[in-house]
Design an enzyme around this catalytic site. Structure first.
Site, short mmCIF file in Angstrom:
data_model
loop_
_atom_site.label_atom_id
_atom_site.label_comp_id
_atom_site.label_asym_id
_atom_site.label_seq_id
_atom_site.Cartn_x
_atom_site.Cartn_y
_atom_site.Cartn_z
N HIS A 126 0.82 -1.21 0.00
CA HIS A 126 0.00 0.00 0.00
C HIS A 126 0.85 1.25 0.00
CE1 HIS A 126 -3.12 -2.82 1.65
NE2 HIS A 126 -3.36 -2.57 0.40
N ARG A 156 -7.01 -2.71 -11.95
CA ARG A 156 -6.72 -3.74 -10.94
C ARG A 156 -7.83 -3.69 -9.90
NH1 ARG A 156 -0.90 -2.09 -11.84
NH2 ARG A 156 0.26 -4.01 -12.26
N ARG A 216 -9.75 -5.95 -15.24
CA ARG A 216 -9.24 -7.29 -14.91
C ARG A 216 -10.06 -7.83 -13.74
NH1 ARG A 216 -3.19 -8.04 -12.86
NH2 ARG A 216 -3.90 -7.11 -10.94
N GLU A 276 0.20 -14.20 -18.65
CA GLU A 276 1.15 -14.03 -17.54
C GLU A 276 1.90 -15.32 -17.24
OE1 GLU A 276 -0.46 -11.05 -14.45
OE2 GLU A 276 -2.09 -12.46 -14.79
N ASN A 324 5.07 -8.55 -15.72
CA ASN A 324 5.67 -8.74 -14.38
C ASN A 324 5.61 -10.22 -14.01
OD1 ASN A 324 5.56 -5.96 -14.45
ND2 ASN A 324 3.73 -5.84 -13.19
N ASP A 325 4.42 -10.79 -14.14
CA ASP A 325 4.29 -12.21 -13.80
C ASP A 325 4.91 -13.10 -14.87
OD1 ASP A 325 3.14 -12.61 -11.24
OD2 ASP A 325 1.31 -11.66 -11.99
N ARG A 344 9.00 -12.57 -7.71
CA ARG A 344 9.05 -11.10 -7.74
C ARG A 344 8.95 -10.49 -6.35
NH1 ARG A 344 3.16 -9.73 -10.59
NH2 ARG A 344 3.40 -7.63 -9.77
N CYS A 378 0.47 -4.78 -20.39
CA CYS A 378 0.09 -3.93 -19.26
C CYS A 378 1.04 -4.09 -18.08
CB CYS A 378 -1.35 -4.20 -18.83
SG CYS A 378 -1.62 -5.89 -18.28
C1 PEP Z 1 1.68 -8.27 -14.49
O1 PEP Z 1 1.83 -9.36 -13.91
O2 PEP Z 1 2.50 -7.82 -15.33
C2 PEP Z 1 0.51 -7.44 -14.18
C3 PEP Z 1 0.24 -6.35 -14.88
O3 PEP Z 1 -0.25 -7.82 -13.13
P1 PEP Z 1 0.14 -7.54 -11.60
O4 PEP Z 1 1.41 -6.74 -11.61
O5 PEP Z 1 -1.02 -6.84 -10.99
O6 PEP Z 1 0.34 -8.94 -11.08
MG MG Z 2 0.14 -10.18 -12.81
#
Ligand code: PEP
Ligand code: MG
Length: 824
Positions: free
Chosen positions: A448, A553, A589, A682, A705-706, A716, A753
């Protein structure tokens, strides 16, 4: 009742009186035992906090959670080895569990070079704990009981705190700094004087000259500019005189006393690698907010007085929380959870036992809370993270109620806030301070506080590790490219300032054209959308030039509360965001909780690997009520532009098919059209089966990211490995390429994204591979548009094709740089 202390070493146990050094044998530092080690490993004998590791690595002071403070001094006169043969594995302030390795030492080498290997293990707070039943004259294993201790009941009174009236400043002339033996002699001398006598270190930390351990914790090296001060002028003079003699270790210090440089601290690297939670470059002096929970007096002023103080503080916190709990929304839910914890009987018993051992109410409460936090952390389950924050927050609240807010000047404008962990309330309180950036030892990119920092436009690095604790306040710091540079030289500072200015100028220029589309020099239109988490974000993003929302999100509605939001609450929240976007498309999402985004009301059994567990669409299919309520809420939103939905963490076609069936059913029940349904790519599985998934999905949005986390097998959320996560690794790029081609085979578009969409080095490659939509954080929309306007798609295609066969991420980045050197 008597409790046990385990051995930190394997070896031969000996009576302290037999140690051939009067400082230990005469118990000047306290009672205990000694062990002649047979292995070069010093481990924590119990859970606790490392108070100090001597810079020479030969002595560690550990505050055990059970109360005693242990000094473990490896060998005799080993300080003179200057660290050779010792490798400390912990830093000051670090929490350790029983058995954790503290110091590794070269036994053979020390046997040749040290006076003796005999290692005293001393309980230094003998005023509160008596040592009983020490074992001797037998072999012991590490972790085996070697002595007992008993809390000395009765009121332990605090030392009288008189204002200093006398002071002497000197450079410490002891060749090996203030180590255990001279500290013990100073403590003995100070004890023979009546008033206060303190040592003030260059860092600003102060230790009583009566406490050898407190002085050791200052880790004063040879030459350090120290001040001896106090209310007893004779005592101050006597201690300063003794120190000035060098105490048998005289090594003159050249020149007059000057403050010792605060950095570099011995053992502190000049660069700490972290994980970027909010991107950007920042420069400024380090500012460490005083942690009200850390700086509380340990010794109580009488058992009954401390019990009463804790009771009064808890009453006042209870009153505040009850008022909050009677309100509405998230705040009420959190307050209700905190109220339950406040009166937890286990916490009360643990705190009371510590008060009975002579500790202050604040210290006792902090220790009791800390014990439970450690238990939760030790469980290694990310779902407990919320509980840990609850406990910590409550710990702070009660301690603040007892001791009041710490007295600290506000940060200087342009400072970089450094902290072990940061709470949203702390950051919000500093909102007006004009901070330049934030660096924390722990924490994740999705916390947060990271979300608040992003909203404040503050570059933020997290997961920098325990070494951050050694950065002295006031030290110049630079946040850039996922790293914290400590005390950069003048040329580096000038270069960073120039880059910040260029960046600001670029941003202003980009904002001037924010409302214009992003079209490459050869005419390809790329949509630049924004990632959102609230209606307020949406309004700001529209001003930045966002053409739509590419990722809403929805977790923001589901976290930090005791029960999930119902259908109507969700509908209203989504409607507010759609209204803020007006005629711009909105891609929502569906709920992505689980793993690193836990919710307290989901009672999921502990998972060994939460990132591979019940999260994203898997969780919603397992908890159908959550999916059904969310789909219905979304179907009831009225929008001016298309509303599209997408599913997180899809790995299998069956998940998409099941969710589509649910969506069609609810749309039918409500009598509305079924919106487009896409998926987030992802998982490597989704990328590699993109062509098959494209038959069912209306579009793809790559969650880089995932996707990087799973492709590169790097968690991560794990600071030890997350810093090495680079989405430009050719393995990730090939998965992206496969996704785009799989989608195109069915005429589906692919967007990105995840964090790559806003990485200027990734953008040419992404559009070169055929990505047509980039969804980025609000603050980067205008600049991403400006960047796209400088690119030639045909050149991007050529460089992307070469990147796919590059050997590693560094080679990919080098390729992209060569593209920009060609004028792109
Ligand atoms: C991602 O995984 O790239 C993504 C956008 O989702 P989050 O970062 O919310 O897991
Ligand atoms: Mg993700």
């Amino acid at each position: 009742m008597s409790l046990t202390i385990a051995s930190p070493l394997a070896g031969w146990a000996t009576r302290l009186a037999d140690v051939p050094d009067p400082v230990f044998a005469e118990k000047m530092l306290g009672d205990g035992i000694a062990i002649d080690p047979v292995e070069g490993r010093l481990v924590a004998p119990g859970a606790g906090v490392v108070l100090s590791v001597h810079p020479a690595g030969h002595a560690v002071t550990l505050q055990l959670d059970a109360g005693p403070v242990l000094l473990m001094h490896i060998g005799l006169e080993t300080v003179g080895l200057g660290g050779e043969g010792f490798a400390s594995k912990v830093v000051d302030g670090q929490r350790v569990a029983a058995g954790d390795l503290l110091v590794e030492f070269d036994l053979d080498r020390l046997a040749r070079t040290a006076k003796s290997l005999i290692t005293p293990i001393i309980v230094t707070n003998g005023e509160a704990f008596a040592v009983e039943d020490p074992v001797s004259d037998r072999a012991v294993a590490a972790g085996e009981r070697v002595m007992c201790f008993r809390a000395l009941g009765g009121a332990v009174t605090t030392t009288e705190q008189a204002a200093p009236t006398a002071s002497r400043t000197l450079n410490l002339p002891l060749e090996h700094g203030l180590h255990a033996r001279p500290a013990a002699r100073i403590a003995q001398l100070a004890a023979s004087h009546a008033g206060t006598i303190e040592i003030l270190a260059p860092s600003g930390r102060v230790a009583s000259a009566r406490s050898a351990v407190a002085m050791l914790a200052l880790a004063l090296p040879h030459g350090a500019a120290i001040t001896v001060r106090g209310s007893d002028s004779n005592g101050v003079a006597a201690v300063a005189d003794l120190l000035a003699t060098g105490m048998g270790e005289l090594k003159p210090v050249g020149g007059p006393a000057e403050p010792a440089p605060s950095v570099p601290v011995a053992g502190l690297p000049s660069v700490l690698k972290g994980v970027t939670a909010v991107s950007g470059t920042a420069i400024g002096p380090a500012f460490r907010p005083i942690d009200p929970v850390a700086d509380i007096p340990e010794i109580g002023s009488g058992i009954e007085a401390e019990r009463a103080a804790l009771m009064v503080a808890k009453d006042s916190v209870r009153t505040e929380l009850s008022a909050d709990a009677a309100g509405e929304g998230d705040r009420a839910g959190i307050a209700a959870a905190h109220l339950a914890l406040l009166d937890d009987p286990e916490l009360a018993i643990a705190a009371d036992a510590t008060i009975a051992a002579g500790k202050s109410a604040g210290f006792a409460w902090r220790q009791a809370v800390g014990f439970y936090v450690d238990q939760l952390r030790g469980a290694g389950d990310a779902r407990f993270a919320e509980r840990i924050d609850d406990f910590n927050d409550l710990g702070r609240r009660v301690v603040l109620a007892i001791h009041g807010a710490p007295d600290q000047a506000p940060p200087p404008p342009g400072a970089i806030l450094i902290a072990d962990e940061l709470y949203p309330s702390q950051l919000m309180a500093l909102g007006e301070a004009g901070l330049a950036g934030i660096a924390t030892a722990r924490g994740g990119t999705t916390s947060h506080v990271a979300i608040i920092a992003a909203g404040m436009g503050l570059p933020m690095l997290v997961s920098l590790g325990d070494a951050l604790a050694q950065v002295e306040p006031g030290t110049e710091l630079v946040i850039e490219d996922g790293a914290l540079r400590i005390a950069p030289d003048a040329a580096d500072v000038a270069a960073v300032r120039a880059r910040i200015e260029t960046r600001q100028a670029r941003r202003q220029a980009a904002l001037a054209h924010a409302d214009q589309p992003a079209v490459t020099t050869d005419g390809a239109r790329i949509e630049i959308f924004v990632n959102l988490g609230s209606a307020a974000d949406a309004r700001a993003a529209v001003a930045e030039g966002a053409e739509g929302c590419g990722l809403l999100r929805t977790e923001f509605l589901f976290l930090d509360r005791g029960t999930p939001p119902d259908e109507e609450e969700q509908r209203a929240a989504y409607q507010a965001i759609a209204d803020a976007l007006g005629d711009r498309p909105l891609i929502v999402r569906t709920l992505d909780i689980g793993a690193d985004k836990p919710a307290p009301y989901l009672t999921i059994a502990a998972e060994e690997n939460p990132a591979l567990g019940l999260r994203g669409i898997r969780l919603q299919l397992a908890w159908r009520d959550l999916l059904d309520a969310q789909l219905r809420a979304l179907l009831r939103v009225e929008t001016q532009a298309p509303l599209r939905l997408m599913l997180p963490m899809v790995a299998d076609r069956a998940e998409l098919v099941a969710a589509r069936e649910a969506l069609s059913k609810h749309a039918g029940d409500l009598g509305v059209a079924t919106p487009e349904l896409g998926i987030m790519v992802e998982t490597p599985a989704a990328a590699l089966t993109a062509a098959a998934l494209a038959a069912e999905a209306n579009f793809f949005s790559i969650g880089s990211n995932d996707l990087s986390q799973y492709a590169l097998a790097r968690d991560r959320t794990n600071p030890a490995v997350a810093a090495g996560l680079d989405g430009l690794h050719p393995a990730v790029l090939r998965l992206i390429d496969e996704t785009v081609r799989g989608g195109a085979a069915h005429g589906r578009w692919t967007g990105v994204c995840g964090g790559l969409a806003a990485d200027p080095e990734a953008v040419p490659l992404l559009i070169g591979m055929g990505v047509t939509e980039l969804s980025v954080p609000g603050a980067t929309v205008a600049e991403t548009k400006a960047l796209v306007r400088t690119l030639d798609l045909s050149k991007c295609r050529a460089v992307a094709a070469r990147a796919l066969t590059a050997p590693d991420a560094a080679a990919v980045r080098a390729l992209v740089s060569s593209l920009s050197e060609q004028g792109q």
